[in-house]
Design a protein around this motif. Structure first.
Motif, short mmCIF file in Angstrom:
data_model
loop_
_atom_site.label_atom_id
_atom_site.label_comp_id
_atom_site.label_asym_id
_atom_site.label_seq_id
_atom_site.Cartn_x
_atom_site.Cartn_y
_atom_site.Cartn_z
N GLY A 416 0.82 -1.21 0.00
CA GLY A 416 0.00 0.00 0.00
C GLY A 416 0.86 1.26 0.00
O GLY A 416 0.57 2.23 -0.70
N LEU A 417 1.97 1.24 0.76
CA LEU A 417 2.83 2.42 0.79
C LEU A 417 3.51 2.64 -0.56
O LEU A 417 3.63 3.78 -1.03
CB LEU A 417 3.88 2.28 1.90
N MET A 428 7.87 8.95 -6.19
CA MET A 428 7.88 7.49 -6.16
C MET A 428 8.99 6.99 -5.23
O MET A 428 9.96 7.70 -4.97
CB MET A 428 8.19 6.92 -7.55
N LEU A 429 8.84 5.74 -4.79
CA LEU A 429 9.92 5.08 -4.07
C LEU A 429 10.75 4.29 -5.08
O LEU A 429 10.26 3.87 -6.12
CB LEU A 429 9.35 4.15 -3.00
N ASN A 497 15.12 3.42 1.87
CA ASN A 497 14.48 3.75 0.59
C ASN A 497 13.74 5.08 0.69
O ASN A 497 13.82 5.91 -0.21
CB ASN A 497 13.53 2.62 0.19
N VAL A 498 13.02 5.26 1.79
CA VAL A 498 12.30 6.52 1.95
C VAL A 498 13.29 7.68 1.93
O VAL A 498 13.09 8.69 1.24
CB VAL A 498 11.48 6.52 3.26
N GLY A 499 14.42 7.53 2.65
CA GLY A 499 15.42 8.59 2.66
C GLY A 499 16.04 8.79 1.28
O GLY A 499 16.18 9.92 0.80
N TYR A 500 16.37 7.70 0.62
CA TYR A 500 17.05 7.78 -0.67
C TYR A 500 16.14 8.38 -1.74
O TYR A 500 16.57 9.20 -2.55
CB TYR A 500 17.48 6.36 -1.07
N SER A 501 14.88 7.99 -1.74
CA SER A 501 13.98 8.43 -2.80
C SER A 501 13.37 9.80 -2.54
O SER A 501 12.60 10.28 -3.37
CB SER A 501 12.84 7.42 -2.98
#
Ligand code: HEM
Ligand SMILES: [Cu+2]
Lengths: 589, 130
Positions: A416-417, A428-429, A497-501
């Motif tokens: 979902g995230l 986007m991630l 991933n959240v930090g990178y994207s």
């Protein structure tokens, strides 16, 4: 590619960030966060807080698994171990899974899916969040008291939870925290129901609502049925502990098993309050990444409603071994739930059948959910049979059963995230990191639960910190710990991933060529969600708009030749300096 | 509105039947009472919606052929910011802490809660601010 298909993207280019956003002046920074009543910001706060709870609860789990990797582990003391498994379960069930689903994603997505400008009661929605946050803090405060956090298990069975057996502030903080989060959940239930009943866009009939919204409606109704029971029970428990009542103690003529009835009358609906939102997420994701409408839409709705209905009549399958419950009734009712659940699984497969499958991270997560949930559901059917439950109750078999289930929910929630994240943030991630996360999470889950099934059948009891007399269990426990570490690493990958994207891959309005209304507006949606709305003639308005040649006219066929979107400004006046009108008062008269 | 009413009324009916079977068979009161209350909780709003659904025009959101312009008009009053939910939340927090750490926590707790109640009501009268 998808942007070309989506005319809304062009509109966003000139509308976004200039005219419309400036209309809305308000506080900024922390004051904005504290005073907001926008469902998207509240939902995002919920999401961030609940993922933080997932990390905290996960940390407790890793300590538990490290302790159990050897038969005579001495990482933590016996008393600390009790606190850890209690708070692990409590944080995960009360503070992560539910709030993540019905406070986080549902809060953001449901109003947009049905074309509403906000939740029905925006200020109540904000209050829900603050009660949730303070409830979480209250419960965790227990670790900072001299007696430590609550340690009677996440189910707080009487008489273990009375003031003699578990004195101390930790237990009371646990009760207090649950009172706060309980009210928060009830308010969210009220809000979701009212929003879905009263704030749908014209043409969005009940049987055109996306399945996720349907599932949230049933979830909300279950919240309203179940949570008040828990809250009442907690107040009784507090009275027993402090005001000398004897509701749950035999000493004063009370009945300890009454607590179990009350707790599980909330507890089993709660497992579906946790599960249904994630079923909804998986349904949407599977349909979008198969480029097909949901297979068997009406049977899906009917299955959700019957799961909700049945879930109120199965609670005592958690109490088979008490010897005082009506075994055949609860066994039959529990087995019946497998029928609508089977219908759902059939429909998910039917949706993918001959679809144009796109194995994005979100889709992989949903497929992982499907597989893992199937295992958990099947072992649930075993447990619903009293003779088998007598053999496995309070062993690691039960632990494995519900971890198959809840890890399936984590998989769907991550899906979902990845799926809705771009809508919420506009970015986007990273898919490559996402896939790495998926494989670790998926394989890790199986490595972590499978040994537990075997251990349970072998008789390993749950909630023990040591197994010195059964060193032969060591190897399976080691495997389980390895699986848990893999799951832990996957969570770290997600955070990375959240930090990178962060602000790296702009999403556009409809990156997945999706079907429902939330993909018609900009990413992130403007204040009050829409600049304009398409005509709604099926449960896939955005798809119909973008693909006039493949319109789906499943429900309410025959209408809607024109495909001009209507500027929302002309269509709907949202009163900000409004009078005291309730939602849709005009229509009622 | 008809579908909404039907959902709640059918859920209530189902709970009623289930309750009757369970209570008569098990003679166990806790579950019987809770199921009965569950039935009432569905019938109460369900019958209200049913009553209304027979008296009002079909709403645009219930009409499969309605166009977006039929939604024109007032949707509702949405104050876009408010400090009172936060204040009420903090008030409730302190009230709960009073259950654990001592009765004096009630002072800030009730103070904040009452202020927030009054403030939010007044704000509602005004229709909120942007
Ligand atoms: C076909 C559906 C299901 C059936 C028949 C079923 C059956 C059962 C039974 C009989 C138990 C009690 C085992 C024992 O304590 O001896 C149990 C435990 C549990 N189940 Fe399920 N289950 C199902 C689905 C689910 C779902 C969807 C969830 C969560 C979303 C769930 C979560 C749990 C949890 C958390 C426990 C453990 C409670 C505890 O701490 O004692 N189950 N299940
Ligand atoms: Cu259950």
């Amino acid at each position: 590619m998808a942007d070309l298909l989506n005319p809304a993207a062009e509109l966003a280019d000139d509308g976004h960030g200039h005219g419309h956003h400036e209309e809305h002046h308000g506080p900024t920074g922390i004051l904005k966060w504290m005073t907001t009543t926008d469902h998207k910001i509240i939902g995002l706060s919920y999401t961030v807080t609940s993922v933080a709870m997932l990390v905290i609860g996960g940390l407790f789990a890793e300590i538990i698994r490290a302790q159990l990797a050897t038969p005579d582990g001495h990482l933590v003391s016996l008393a600390q171990y009790n606190e850890l498994f209690t708070m692990h379960g409590s944080v995960m069930i009360y503070l992560f899974a539910g709030p993540f689903a019905f406070g986080g994603l549902a809060n953001i997505i449901v109003p947009i899916q049905i074309g509403a400008p906000d939740m029905a009661f925006p200020r109540l929605n904000a209050l829900s969040y603050w009660l949730y946050l303070t409830g979480a803090i209250t419960m965790l405060l227990g670790f900072f008291t001299s007696g430590g956090a609550a340690n009677f298990g996440w189910v707080a069975y009487a008489p273990l939870s009375n003031s003699l057996n578990t004195p101390g502030a930790g237990a009371d903080l646990w009760i207090g925290g649950l009172l706060l989060t309980g009210f928060s959940a009830i308010f969210t239930g009220v809000n979701l129901t009212a929003t879905i009943f009263y704030l749908r866009a014209p043409g969005m009939t009940m049987f055109r609502m996306p399945i996720f919204t349907w599932n949230m409606l049933v979830t909300a109704i279950l919240i309203l049925l179940a949570f008040p029971v828990l809250t009442a029970g907690l107040i009784m428990l507090y009275c027993d502990r402090h005001f000398g009542t004897h509701i749950f103690s035999t000493a004063g003529g009370g009945v300890p098993v009454l607590w179990q009835h009350i707790f599980w009358f909330w507890g089993h609906p709660e497992v579906y309050i946790l599960a249904l939102p994630f079923f909804g997420m998986a349904t949407e994701i599977i349909a979008v990444f198969s480029k097909k409408p949901v297979f068997g839409y009406k049977s899906m709705v009917f299955a959700t409603l019957s799961i909700g209905a049945l879930s109120l009549g199965v609670w005592a399958h958690h109490m088979f071994t008490t010897g005082v419950v009506l075994l055949p009734f609860f066994s039959i009712m529990s087995l019946l739930i497998a029928v609508p659940t089977g219908i759902k699984i059939f429909n998910w497969i039917g949706t993918m059948w001959r679809g144009e499958l796109w194995f994005s991270t979100a889709m992989l997560m949903s497929l992982g959910f499907l597989f893992t949930f199937l295992i958990g559901g099947l072992t649930g059917v075993y447990l619903a049979s009293p003779p088998l439950d007598f053999f496995t109750h309070d062993t690691y078999f039960v632990v494995a059963h519900f971890h198959s289930i809840v890890m399936a929910l984590v998989l769907a929630g991550m899906g979902g995230l990845y799926f809705w994240g771009p809508k919420i943030t506009g970015y986007m991630l990273n898919e490559r990191l996402g896939k790495a996360q998926f494989w670790l999470l998926f394989i890790g889950t199986q490595v972590f639960t499978f040994p537990q099934y075997i251990l349970g059948l072998d008789g390993m009891p749950r909630r023990v910190p040591l197994y010195i007399h059964n060193p032969e269990w060591k190897m399976l426990n080691e495997w389980s710990t390895i699986g848990a570490v893999m799951v832990g690493i996957s969570t770290i990958i997600f955070v990375v991933n959240v930090g990178y994207s962060w602000k790296r891959y702009p999403a556009g309005d409809n990156p997945w060529d999706a079907q429902t209304l939330e993909w018609f507006t900009t990413s992130p949606p403007p204040h009050h969600n829409f600049y304009r709305l398409p005509q709604i003639r099926s449960e896939r308005p955005t798809w119909d708009y973008n693909h006039p040649e493949h319109k789906s006219l499943a429900h309410g066929a025959g209408a809607g030749a024109e495909h001009q979107p209507t500027p929302l400004a002309a269509a709907v006046t949202v009163l900000e300096h409004g009078q005291d009108e309730g939602p849709n008062e005009g229509a009622n008269e | 509105m008809k579908v909404e009413a039907k959902i709640l009324l059918s859920l209530g009916t189902f709970f009623g039947v289930m309750c009757a079977v369970y209570w008569n068979w098990s003679l166990e009161n806790a579950g019987g009472v809770m199921m009965f209350a569950g039935m009432l909780l569905c019938f109460l709003p369900g019958s209200y919606y049913y009553w209304w659904s027979r008296r009002m025009k079909v709403r645009p959101e219930d009409d499969p052929n309605s166009t977006q312009s039929e939604g024109a008009g007032v949707v509702g009053s949405f104050p876009s910011t408010s400090i009172f939910p936060f204040m009420l939340g903090m008030g409730a927090f302190f009230v709960v802490l009073a259950l654990v750490f001592g009765i004096w926590f009630l002072v800030p707790g009730l103070f904040l809660a009452v202020w927030a109640f009054l403030g939010a009501t007044a704000e509602g009268r005004r229709g909120g601010h942007v």
